[in-house]
Every structure is written in structure tokens, then in C-alpha cells.
Scaffold this active site. Structure first.
Site, PDB file in Angstrom:
ATOM      1  N   GLU A  28       0.828  -1.202   0.000  1.00  0.00           N
ATOM      2  CA  GLU A  28       0.000   0.000   0.000  1.00  0.00           C
ATOM      3  C   GLU A  28       0.867   1.259   0.000  1.00  0.00           C
ATOM      4  O   GLU A  28       1.721   1.433   0.872  1.00  0.00           O
ATOM      5  CB  GLU A  28      -0.896  -0.003   1.236  1.00  0.00           C
ATOM      6  CG  GLU A  28      -1.851  -1.187   1.287  1.00  0.00           C
ATOM      7  CD  GLU A  28      -2.365  -1.503   2.677  1.00  0.00           C
ATOM      8  OE1 GLU A  28      -3.022  -2.555   2.830  1.00  0.00           O
ATOM      9  OE2 GLU A  28      -2.110  -0.712   3.612  1.00  0.00           O
ATOM     10  N   GLU A  59      -4.619  -6.459   3.063  1.00  0.00           N
ATOM     11  CA  GLU A  59      -3.445  -7.290   3.354  1.00  0.00           C
ATOM     12  C   GLU A  59      -3.654  -8.731   2.908  1.00  0.00           C
ATOM     13  O   GLU A  59      -2.692  -9.403   2.520  1.00  0.00           O
ATOM     14  CB  GLU A  59      -3.128  -7.229   4.853  1.00  0.00           C
ATOM     15  CG  GLU A  59      -2.489  -5.937   5.301  1.00  0.00           C
ATOM     16  CD  GLU A  59      -3.460  -4.762   5.339  1.00  0.00           C
ATOM     17  OE1 GLU A  59      -2.992  -3.607   5.240  1.00  0.00           O
ATOM     18  OE2 GLU A  59      -4.685  -5.010   5.464  1.00  0.00           O
ATOM     19  N   GLN A  81       1.977  -2.183   5.713  1.00  0.00           N
ATOM     20  CA  GLN A  81       2.299  -0.802   6.083  1.00  0.00           C
ATOM     21  C   GLN A  81       2.663  -0.688   7.568  1.00  0.00           C
ATOM     22  O   GLN A  81       3.570   0.048   7.936  1.00  0.00           O
ATOM     23  CB  GLN A  81       1.130   0.108   5.738  1.00  0.00           C
ATOM     24  CG  GLN A  81       1.495   1.575   5.717  1.00  0.00           C
ATOM     25  CD  GLN A  81       0.402   2.398   5.063  1.00  0.00           C
ATOM     26  OE1 GLN A  81      -0.562   2.800   5.715  1.00  0.00           O
ATOM     27  NE2 GLN A  81       0.543   2.624   3.765  1.00  0.00           N
ATOM     28  N   PHE A  82       1.965  -1.422   8.419  1.00  0.00           N
ATOM     29  CA  PHE A  82       2.322  -1.622   9.817  1.00  0.00           C
ATOM     30  C   PHE A  82       2.178  -3.105  10.107  1.00  0.00           C
ATOM     31  O   PHE A  82       1.254  -3.755   9.611  1.00  0.00           O
ATOM     32  CB  PHE A  82       1.412  -0.812  10.752  1.00  0.00           C
ATOM     33  CG  PHE A  82       1.675   0.668  10.722  1.00  0.00           C
ATOM     34  CD1 PHE A  82       2.514   1.254  11.654  1.00  0.00           C
ATOM     35  CD2 PHE A  82       1.089   1.466   9.752  1.00  0.00           C
ATOM     36  CE1 PHE A  82       2.758   2.618  11.624  1.00  0.00           C
ATOM     37  CE2 PHE A  82       1.325   2.830   9.719  1.00  0.00           C
ATOM     38  CZ  PHE A  82       2.167   3.409  10.660  1.00  0.00           C
ATOM     39  N   ALA A  83       3.085  -3.639  10.920  1.00  0.00           N
ATOM     40  CA  ALA A  83       3.069  -5.074  11.190  1.00  0.00           C
ATOM     41  C   ALA A  83       1.734  -5.545  11.747  1.00  0.00           C
ATOM     42  O   ALA A  83       1.314  -6.677  11.496  1.00  0.00           O
ATOM     43  CB  ALA A  83       4.188  -5.434  12.167  1.00  0.00           C
ATOM     44  N   ASP A  84       1.053  -4.682  12.502  1.00  0.00           N
ATOM     45  CA  ASP A  84      -0.241  -5.039  13.102  1.00  0.00           C
ATOM     46  C   ASP A  84      -1.236  -5.534  12.058  1.00  0.00           C
ATOM     47  O   ASP A  84      -2.040  -6.434  12.322  1.00  0.00           O
ATOM     48  CB  ASP A  84      -0.840  -3.815  13.797  1.00  0.00           C
ATOM     49  CG  ASP A  84       0.170  -3.070  14.650  1.00  0.00           C
ATOM     50  OD1 ASP A  84      -0.034  -2.972  15.863  1.00  0.00           O
ATOM     51  OD2 ASP A  84       1.173  -2.585  14.090  1.00  0.00           O
ATOM     52  N   PHE A  85      -1.192  -4.951  10.857  1.00  0.00           N
ATOM     53  CA  PHE A  85      -2.182  -5.261   9.826  1.00  0.00           C
ATOM     54  C   PHE A  85      -1.930  -6.610   9.156  1.00  0.00           C
ATOM     55  O   PHE A  85      -2.744  -7.069   8.353  1.00  0.00           O
ATOM     56  CB  PHE A  85      -2.208  -4.163   8.755  1.00  0.00           C
ATOM     57  CG  PHE A  85      -2.405  -2.774   9.305  1.00  0.00           C
ATOM     58  CD1 PHE A  85      -3.044  -2.551  10.514  1.00  0.00           C
ATOM     59  CD2 PHE A  85      -1.929  -1.670   8.607  1.00  0.00           C
ATOM     60  CE1 PHE A  85      -3.223  -1.276  11.020  1.00  0.00           C
ATOM     61  CE2 PHE A  85      -2.102  -0.387   9.106  1.00  0.00           C
ATOM     62  CZ  PHE A  85      -2.745  -0.193  10.311  1.00  0.00           C
ATOM     63  N   ILE A  86      -0.807  -7.245   9.503  1.00  0.00           N
ATOM     64  CA  ILE A  86      -0.508  -8.555   8.929  1.00  0.00           C
ATOM     65  C   ILE A  86      -1.569  -9.569   9.323  1.00  0.00           C
ATOM     66  O   ILE A  86      -1.763 -10.589   8.649  1.00  0.00           O
ATOM     67  CB  ILE A  86       0.898  -9.025   9.369  1.00  0.00           C
ATOM     68  CG1 ILE A  86       1.482 -10.047   8.391  1.00  0.00           C
ATOM     69  CG2 ILE A  86       0.887  -9.555  10.799  1.00  0.00           C
ATOM     70  CD1 ILE A  86       2.953 -10.352   8.651  1.00  0.00           C
ATOM     71  N   HIS A 126      -0.854   0.185  15.891  1.00  0.00           N
ATOM     72  CA  HIS A 126       0.298   0.545  15.053  1.00  0.00           C
ATOM     73  C   HIS A 126       1.619   0.333  15.785  1.00  0.00           C
ATOM     74  O   HIS A 126       2.633   0.925  15.406  1.00  0.00           O
ATOM     75  CB  HIS A 126       0.200   2.009  14.604  1.00  0.00           C
ATOM     76  CG  HIS A 126      -0.966   2.318  13.732  1.00  0.00           C
ATOM     77  ND1 HIS A 126      -2.238   2.483  14.232  1.00  0.00           N
ATOM     78  CD2 HIS A 126      -1.064   2.473  12.391  1.00  0.00           C
ATOM     79  CE1 HIS A 126      -3.076   2.745  13.229  1.00  0.00           C
ATOM     80  NE2 HIS A 126      -2.375   2.741  12.101  1.00  0.00           N
TER      81      HIS A 126
END
Length: 323
Positions: A28, A59, A81-86, A126
Site C-alpha cells: 500500500e 493485506e 504498512q504496519f506489522a499489526d495489519f498482517i 500501530h
């Protein structure tokens, strides 16, 4: 000239894309915008839209497209974009990419870049350290560099690897950590820890941003007459238990440190491995310094209280040294 942690990853990506036309990026805002952290700025203009692909905000789609491309012989590097969104692509990664080699000997040469960690006041969505979601998954490799040198060498090794690699980049290190790194091509082996400071009285085992916390604490303890060894795991899966155990055999006392929350963190796995392998060398209990079992706070004072720091390490280390 000193290279930042962010620039080191950028250089590694650029060099691998120049070296191998099968390497491409997707994620993204990584193209025209240059990424949320500007790590891929300029890639779109140089490599073009077929090799730097701006994706929808999905994702699951990013992970699925990367897996498909990897199965067809390409080497995608997918950015979360941030590891959290994995977590939105979790099923694709752990139930498909991780198992293809086992099920039908199909390589899935993908890298999933995941900017992780706290200290930026990003709040609970985030700032997470999601490594243990993936360390638990056979078939994956999980890498978490602490230095610019290792960040470049490990991203290159990850891209060249024929199995899926989760590449954790600590956001707090992006522009804070600088060092001189070689201009030429080099790699750092996945699965090998490194002793970043020699010592004889106590071992601190850690990774990622906490390496710098450990070194800060070790400097202060040196002023107090204690010799502290610091082991940087660098890779969490496969885990280099041998280097950890050899250090513990030398010092006989060990403190396990990670930014991840406490329960089911890598410290627990390491503690059992040490107990199983070198219990007779221990001269004190295995202790750990971690974040507490809560979401990452948004409030700066609360986040500061949540995160491990040198003061917390010093308190535990002094207790263990005097045990």
C-alpha cells in the site's frame, strides 16, 4: 558515510532488484508515494509500475498475490504498512505459504516486510510486536535485525531464500540507528545469532530494538564492575539455541529481554531450551524483562511505562548478579 537502518533496508531491496529481475515489490502506497516511512521513495520512477506495485488496502490480497507470484517463479517482497495489519493476511501466510513446501514441495520465495514495535506513540493498532504469531508456525522464517549492517544483509538473504520469510523492521530504529556498512554485496545468514558484546558475569539475550537497551544497561553495569555479554538473536525462527547456550555456559546467569508482551513470548521458549540443555551451568534463576500483558498504550507516559527500558533491565540484572 553512515547509513541508517532504513537506508540499509532500502539499499538491500534496490540491489536485489537490480541483481534479479524476478524481484518485485507490492504494498500500500509504496509506489508513487514512496511508502508510509519513505523507504521505497524513488523505486517506482526507477523500476516502473510492473516491479513496484501499489495495491488496494487489503493485506489478504497482498499476501495472496505475493504467494501466487512466488509459486510462478517470481520473488515478491510484500510490505505490510504496519506489522499489526498482517493479521488481515494471516490465513494466507500461515495456512498456505507456510505449508506449501511440506504439502507438495513447492517453494514460496516471498518476503513479508513488517514495520513493528512501539516507541512512536502509535497506539495499540500501530505498535505491536507480532513475531510469536509466526514463530509458532512451522514452514516460516522470522527475522528481526537490530543494526543497519544486519538489516541490509538479512533482507538480501531473505529475498534469496526459497521459503517465506517474515522480516520484522523496528520502526523506532529506522532513522535512529546509523553505522558504516560495506558498499559491496554481502549477506547475513538467517538462523545465526551474534554475540554483540563479550562478557563473563551475565548474559542478556534479546533482539530488535531491545539490543540497544541491553547494550545501554551493559555499559552502566560495566561502570559498576560487572561484565555483561549481550546476544542478539537476529533470527527468531529458526532459533539459534546453540549460541545462546554457549553464552550461558560461560556466564552462568541469563536475563531474557524482549519488547513483546510477556506470556508466550520468545523468553519462555529460550528459558526451557536453556534448562533442557545447560541447566547444570546455571548459578541463578532465569529472569526476563518484557512488556506486560496489555495492548500497547497510546498515551506517551503510559507507553513509556509499558516498554522495557535500561532501568528495568538494570534492576533485574543487579538482583541476578547478586544472587
Amino acid at each position: 558515510m553512515s547509513t541508517t537502518y532504513l537506508q540499509a533496508i532500502r539499499e538491500g531491496l534496490w540491489e536485489e532488484m537490480e541483481r534479479d529481475p524476478n524481484v518485485f515489490l507490492l504494498g500500500e502506497d509504496i509506489g508513487i508515494y514512496g511508502g508510509a516511512f519513505k523507504l521505497t521513495e524513488g523505486f517506482f520512477a526507477h523500476f516502473g509500475e510492473k516491479r513496484v506495485v501499489d495495491t488496494p488496502i487489503s493485506e489478504a490480497a497482498i499476501a495472496g498475490a505475493a504467494i501466487g507470484a512466488g509459486l510462478m517463479g517470481l520473488r515478491p517482497v510484500a510490505e505490510m504498512q504496519f506489522a499489526d495489519f498482517i493479521s488481515c493476511g494471516f490465513d494466507q501466510i500461515v495456512n498456505f505459504a507456510a505449508k506449501c513446501r511440506y504439502r507438495w514441495n513447492a517453494p514460496v520465495p516471498i518476503v513479508v516486510r513488517a514495520p513493528s514495535g512501539g516507541g512512536i506513540h502509535g497506539g495499540p493498532f500501530h505498535s505491536q510486536n507480532p513475531e510469536m504469531w509466526f514463530v509458532k508456525t512451522p514452514g516460516l522464517k522470522v527475522v528481526a535485525p537490530a543494526t543497519a549492517y544486519d538489516a541490509k544483509g538479512l533482507i538480501k538473504s531473505a529475498i534469496r531464500d526459497n521459503d517465506p520469510v517474515i522480516f520484522l523492521e523496528h520502526k523506532g530504529l529506522y532513522r535512529r540507528i546509523k553505522e558504516d556498512i560495506p558498499a559491496g554485496d554481502y549477506t547475513v545468514s538467517i538462523g545465526k545469532a551474534k554475540v554483540v558484546r563479550e562478557g563473563k558475569d551475565l548474559t542478556i539475550v534479546t533482539y530488535g530494538a531491545m539490543v540497544w537497551v541491553a547494550l545501554e544497561a551493559a555499559d552502566k553495569l560495566a561502570d559498576e564492575g560487572a561484565s555483561v555479554e549481550v546476544v542478539d538473536l537476529r533470527t527468531l525462527l529458526p532459533l539459534d539455541r546453540d549460541t545462546v547456550c554457549e553464552s550461558v555456559k560461560k556466564t552462568s546467569k541469563v536475563l531474557l529481554l524482549h519488547e513483546d508482551t510477556r506470556t508466550a513470548g520468545i523468553a519462555g521458549e529460550l528459558a526451557v531450551s536453556i534448562t533442557e540443555s545447560v541447566f547444570e551451568y546455571l548459578d541463578g534463576p532465569i529472569v526476563r524483562v518484557t512488556a506486560p500483558d496489555t495492548p500497547v498504550p497510546y498515551s506517551p507516559p503510559l507507553e513509556d511505562a509499558f516498554l522495557p527500558n535500561a532501568g528495568k533491565v538494570l534492576e533485574k540484572a543487579r538482583w541476578l548478579l547478586s544472587y
